[in-house]
Design an enzyme around this catalytic site. Structure first.
Site, short mmCIF file in Angstrom:
data_model
loop_
_atom_site.label_atom_id
_atom_site.label_comp_id
_atom_site.label_asym_id
_atom_site.label_seq_id
_atom_site.Cartn_x
_atom_site.Cartn_y
_atom_site.Cartn_z
N GLU A 75 -3.76 -9.36 3.13
CA GLU A 75 -4.32 -9.77 4.25
C GLU A 75 -5.54 -10.61 4.45
OE1 GLU A 75 -2.42 -5.59 3.36
OE2 GLU A 75 -3.78 -7.92 2.24
N GLU B 286 0.80 -1.27 -0.14
CA GLU B 286 -0.35 0.16 0.22
C GLU B 286 0.93 1.12 0.15
OE1 GLU B 286 -3.43 -1.14 2.24
OE2 GLU B 286 -2.24 -1.30 3.12
#
Ligand code: T1G
Length: 707
Positions: free
Chosen positions: A129, A109
Site C-alpha cells: 500500500e 488482510e
C-alpha cells in the site's frame, strides 16, 4: 451470490472462488458475496469448513484501486473492509485461504482474517500500500505483527516489498506450502483441521514484543524510511499504525489505523502515486498499435559498441535470458567493454543482487565479436556507438547488409534524428529508437522512439520486449532530444541561469533535492559529464536563435577541462569516493563570467529556483504534448519518474502542475516571460487549459476518447 464469486462443494468442504479478472480485486460486490457464502456454510450441517481461492492467475491483489478516486472525490462514500473481515474471523467453522500468484493489500488482510493459510511455493505475499501513498486499511497493520512479529511487520508495511511463500511459511504467515494442485491440497488441508479449535489472528499476542525491544525497532524503521523513502508520508504512517498494534487492544489499534489510512488516502501524495500506478500501465497502450498486433520473436540480439551504454544494454538482454553478440571495432575496446561488464556483475554479486551462478550463466551468454559475420542470426540489433550522425549512418548501412530480413534495427541515440538514421538503410520500417538511460542495467526507463516509417510490428515488439527486460517502455515521437532530454534542456538551462544570476551552486541543487528530486540539476550534469551537452551544443550552435540568451557557465567550465565527475572537477570538486564538495574556485569563476556578461547579481529564493526549473519542464512538456511527440501527459510523468529521478509522490511534472493548479503555473510562467523573455513564452496548450480551468489529466482523458 453474484458473478464475481461462486461457491461449489467438495463433499464436506465449501469452495468459495473469487472470479473478478484481471487480479480478483475486492471490488464492490466481492466482499458481500464472500460474506454471504460464509453465512451459508455456517448454517449448512453438511459443511465442515470453507476454502477461499482466486480464479485465474492470482489470489486477491488487494482492494479495487479504481474505487479510491471515487472515494476521495466524494462520488462514493468511504467504505471499510473491517466488519467484513471480522465476519470471516468470527465464522463458527474454519476458513482456509488458498493463495497463488499474489496476496497483496486487502488480499493478505483477508487471508489473515481467515483461520489458516496455504500457498503455492511461487506465490508472493505483501502489503504494498505505501507504494500507493496509503497504508493497509483493513487491519493489516494490526494482524500482521501478531503473525510475523513486529520487526517483520514494520518492514513489510513500511517498505511495501512482498515476501515469497516459502519465506512467509518460515515466518508463520503461511501454515502449509502446497506443491501441485492448490485447490485439492487446500481442501485436504481444510478437512484435516475441520475439527480443531479455530485460531483467531486478532487474539494472538505472543509476537507483539515488549515496549523496550519495540522502541528500538520503530526508531530504526523511522530512520530508514526517512532515508530510503525521503519525503514520503505513508511509510511513517505505516510505522505509527504497527506501533499502535503493540500498544493498544485490537479494536483501538484498528481505529488508529483507520485514522492514519484516511489521512493518507485523501493526501496529494496518494493521488499522485495512484496516478503513477495506472500511468505505468497506461503507457503500454498505443492507440494505433492495438493489443494483438503481431510481434517479432526476439530470441537473439546483437549490440554494436561495448562502451558504457553498449555494455549495460548487453547486460539487460543477458539478464532477461536473451543471448547477446557484443561488437566493437578492435580487441582493446572489446576487452575494456567486457571488463566493465564483469566488474558490474561482480559488484551485483557482492551486493547480493545476483548469485555467482546467475552471473556466470549471463556472462556465458554474451559473445564478444569484432565483425558482423554472426549478425545474420540476430532478431534485433541495438546500436550504441558514439553520438555522431555520420558514424551512426555508416553502422546502419552495415547492419542493412549483415542482418536478416525482418530483423529490428534499433539505435540507442539520445538526441539524433531516427528518420535520418533510417535513410541509411533499405528498410526504414525496421528502424526504431530504443533510448536506454545510464546505467542501462539499472535505470528502468526505455524511451522507444517512433520513426516516420517504423512499422507497427516493430513498435509492438519493442513495447512488449521492454516489459521482458524489466523496463518501463514509453513510446515517443522523433523530435530533437525526444521527450526526456528535450524537457531536460530547459530545466538545466534555468539551473545554469540561476547560478549565473547569483544563486549559490549548492543552493540550486539543494532546492531541487528538497523538492524531492534524487539529485540536483548541476550535480546531475557533473554525473552525466558536462562535455556531453557541450559537444551537442557545439554541433547545434547554428540552430541557436540570435538574441536569445544562452547559458555560458558549463561551456566555460568545459573549456577549462572541468567535465564533472569523470575529471574529478565540474560544478563541484569530487574526492576519491566520488563525493561532491563545493568548490569556491567555480563560484568565483561564475561571478567573474557573469560580471563580464553584465548579468546583475541578486538574492534568489529556493521557491524561485524550484519554480523556474520545474515550470521549465512543464512548459516544454506542454509543447511536446501539443506537437504530438508524447501520447499523453502521463507518459511524460512516467518518463520523468523512471529516467530523471523526479519524486514519484509528486506524480511527475505534469501531474504536479495539475496539483498546483494550471492557472497558478501559467501565471508564474507569464511572470517569467515578462522577466526573462522569449524562452519563457507560455506553451499554447498550457494557456488554453489554464484559461479553461482544465488539467493535463483531463486533456489525456479527452484525447483517449478522441483516439
Ligand atoms: N485494483 C484495481 N485494478 C488493479 C489492481 C487493483 N488492486 N491491481 C491491478 N489492477 C489492474 C491494472 O490496472 C491492470 O489493468 C490489470 O489489473 C493488470 O495489472 C484495503 C487499501 C497484482 C502484481 O497495490 O501490484 O488493498 O491496465 O498490468 O503485471 O488495505 O497489478 O489491464 O486495464 O499490473 O501481472 C493493494 C496492485 C491495493 C497491488 C499484477 N494492492 N497490483 O501485476 O498486471 S490497496 C496493490 C499489482 C489495498 C487495503 C488496501 C499488480 C499485480 P489494465 P498489471 P501484472
Amino acid at each position: 451470490m453474484n458473478n464475481l464469486v461462486r461457491v461449489t462443494r467438495d463433499n464436506d468442504v465449501a469452495v468459495i472462488t473469487v472470479d473478478n479478472p484481471p487480479v480478483n480485486a475486492l471490488s464492490p460486490g466481492v466482499p458481500q458475496a464472500i460474506e454471504a457464502a460464509i453465512d451459508e456454510m455456517n448454517i449448512d450441517p453438511a459443511i465442515k469448513a470453507a476454502v477461499i481461492i482466486g480464479a485465474g492467475r492470482t489470489f486477491i491483489a488487494g482492494a479495487d484501486i479504481k474505487e479510491f478516486g471515487k472515494m476521495t472525490s466524494g462520488a462514493t462514500p468511504r467504505r471499510t473492509l473491517l466488519p467484513f473481515l471480522l465476519h470471516i474471523e468470527d465464522s463458527v467453522k474454519p476458513v482456509v485461504i488458498a493463495i497463488h500468484g499474489t496476496a497483496f493489500g486487502g488480499g493478505l488482510e483477508l487471508a489473515m482474517a481467515g483461520h489458516y493459510r496455504v500457498a503455492s511455493p511461487t506465490a508472493q505475499i505483501g502489503q504494498p500500500e505505501v507504494k500507493l501513498g496509503i497504508i493497509p486499511g483493513a487491519a493489516g497493520t494490526q494482524r500482521l505483527p501478531r503473525l510475523v512479529g513486529v520487526a517483520k511487520a514494520v518492514e513489510m508495511c513500511a517498505e511495501g516489498k512482498p515476501v515469497s511463500a516459502p519465506d512467509a511459511a518460515a515466518l508463520g504467515l503461511i501454515d502449509s506450502l502446497i506443491d501441485g494442485d492448490l485447490l485439492s491440497g487446500a481442501v485436504a488441508f481444510a478437512r484435516g483441521i475441520a475439527d480443531k479449535p479455530i485460531p483467531k489472528t486478532r487474539e494472538r499476542t505472543t509476537k507483539l514484543g515488549t515496549a523496550t525491544d519495540n522502541a528500538a525497532v520503530f526508531a530504526a524503521a523511522r530512520d530508514a524510511a526517512r532515508k530510503k523513502q525521503r519525503g514520503m508520508k505513508a511509510p511513517l504512517a505505516a510505522i505509527d499504525a504497527v506501533e499502535a498494534a503493540t500498544r493498544m487492544p485490537f479494536e483501538e489499534g484498528c481505529q488508529a489505523e483507520q485514522k492514519l489510512f484516511t489521512e493518507c488516502l485523501f493526501s496529494d501524495q496518494s493521488k499522485a502515486l495512484i496516478h503513477v500506478f495506472f500511468g505505468e500501465r497506461e503507457v503500454g497502450k498505443i492507440p494505433d498499435v492495438p493489443k494483438g498486433t503481431p510481434v517479432i520473436a526476439v530470441n537473439r540480439v546483437a549490440v554494436v559498441g561495448s562502451g558504457t551504454m553498449g555494455g549495460g544494454i548487453a547486460m539487460v538482454f543477458a539478464n532477461a535470458g536473451i543471448p547477446v553478440l557484443l561488437k566493437d571495432v578492435d580487441q582493446a575496446a572489446l576487452d575494456a567493454g567486457m571488463g566493465k561488464i564483469r566488474k558490474n556483475y561482480a559488484s551485483s554479486v557482492q551486493r547480493g543482487r545476483f548469485t555467482q551462478q546467475f552471473v556466470d550463466e549471463r556472462l556465458q551468454s554474451i559473445t564478444p565479436v569484432l565483425t558482423y559475420d554472426l549478425f545474420s542470426d540476430a532478431d534485433m540489433v541495438v546500436e550504441a556507438v558514439f553520438e555522431g550522425m555520420a558514424l551512426k549512418k555508416s553502422v546502419f548501412a552495415e547492419l542493412d547488409r549483415a542482418c536478416k530480413p525482418g530483423a529490428i534495427l534499433a539505435s540507442n541515440t539520445s538526441t539524433l534524428n531516427i528518420d535520418e538514421i533510417a535513410e541509411a538503410t533499405s528498410r526504414p520500417e525496421a528502424v526504431i529508437g530504443t533510448h536506454f538511460f545510464s546505467p542501462a542495467n539499472v535505470m528502468r526507463l526505455l524511451e522507444i522512439v517512433r520513426g516516420k516509417k517504423s512499422s507497427k510490428e516493430v513498435i509492438a515488439t519493442c513495447m512488449q520486449l521492454s516489459k521482458k527486460l524489466g523496463k518501463v517502455g514509453v513510446l515517443v515521437g522523433n523530435c530533437r532530444g525526444f521527450v526526456g532530454n528535450r524537457m531536460f534542456g530547459p530545466y538545466r538551462r534555468e539551473a545554469q541561469f540561476l547560478a549565473e544570476e547569483g544563486a549559490e551552486i549548492e543552493a540550486v541543487d539543494r532546492a531541487l533535492v528538497d523538492f524531492g528530486n534524487a539529485m540536483g540539476p548541476l550535480a546531475t550534469g557533473d554525473l552525466a559529464g558536462l562535455d556531453v551537452g557541450w559537444r551537442i551544443r557545439k554541433e547545434y550552435r547554428h540552430l541557436e536563435k540570435p538574441g536569445i540568451r544562452q547559458p555560458f557557465a558549463e561551456d566555460r567550465l568545459c573549456e577549462l577541462g572541468r567535465y564533472g565527475q569523470k575529471t574529478t572537477k565540474g560544478w563541484y570538486r569530487y574526492d576519491e569516493n566520488r563525493r561532491a564538495n563545493a568548490d569556491p574556485e567555480v563560484a568565483a569563476l561564475v561571478r567573474k563570467w557573469s560580471a563580464e556578461a553584465g548579468i546583475p547579481q541578486r538574492q534568489i529564493s529556493a521557491e524561485e529556483i524550484v519554480d523556474r526549473c520545474i515550470y521549465a519542464l512543464v512548459n516544454e512538456g506542454a509543447r511536446i504534448l501539443e506537437e504530438g511527440f508524447a501520447l499523453r501527459a502521463v507518459d511524460i510523468d512516467i518518463i520523468y519518474l523512471n529516467g530523471y529521478g523526479f519524486p514519484a509522490y509528486r506524480g511527475g511534472p505534469m501531474w504536479h502542475a495539475d496539483t498546483v493548479g494550471l492557472q497558478k503555473v501559467y501565471q508564474r510562467i507569464c511572470e517569467f516571460h515578462q522577466q526573462h523573455g522569449e524562452l519563457w513564452a507560455p506553451a499554447p496548450l498550457l494557456q488554453r487549459l489554464a484559461e479553461s480551468g482544465k488539467t493535463f489529466a483531463e486533456f489525456d482523458k479527452e484525447h483517449a476518447l478522441a483516439a
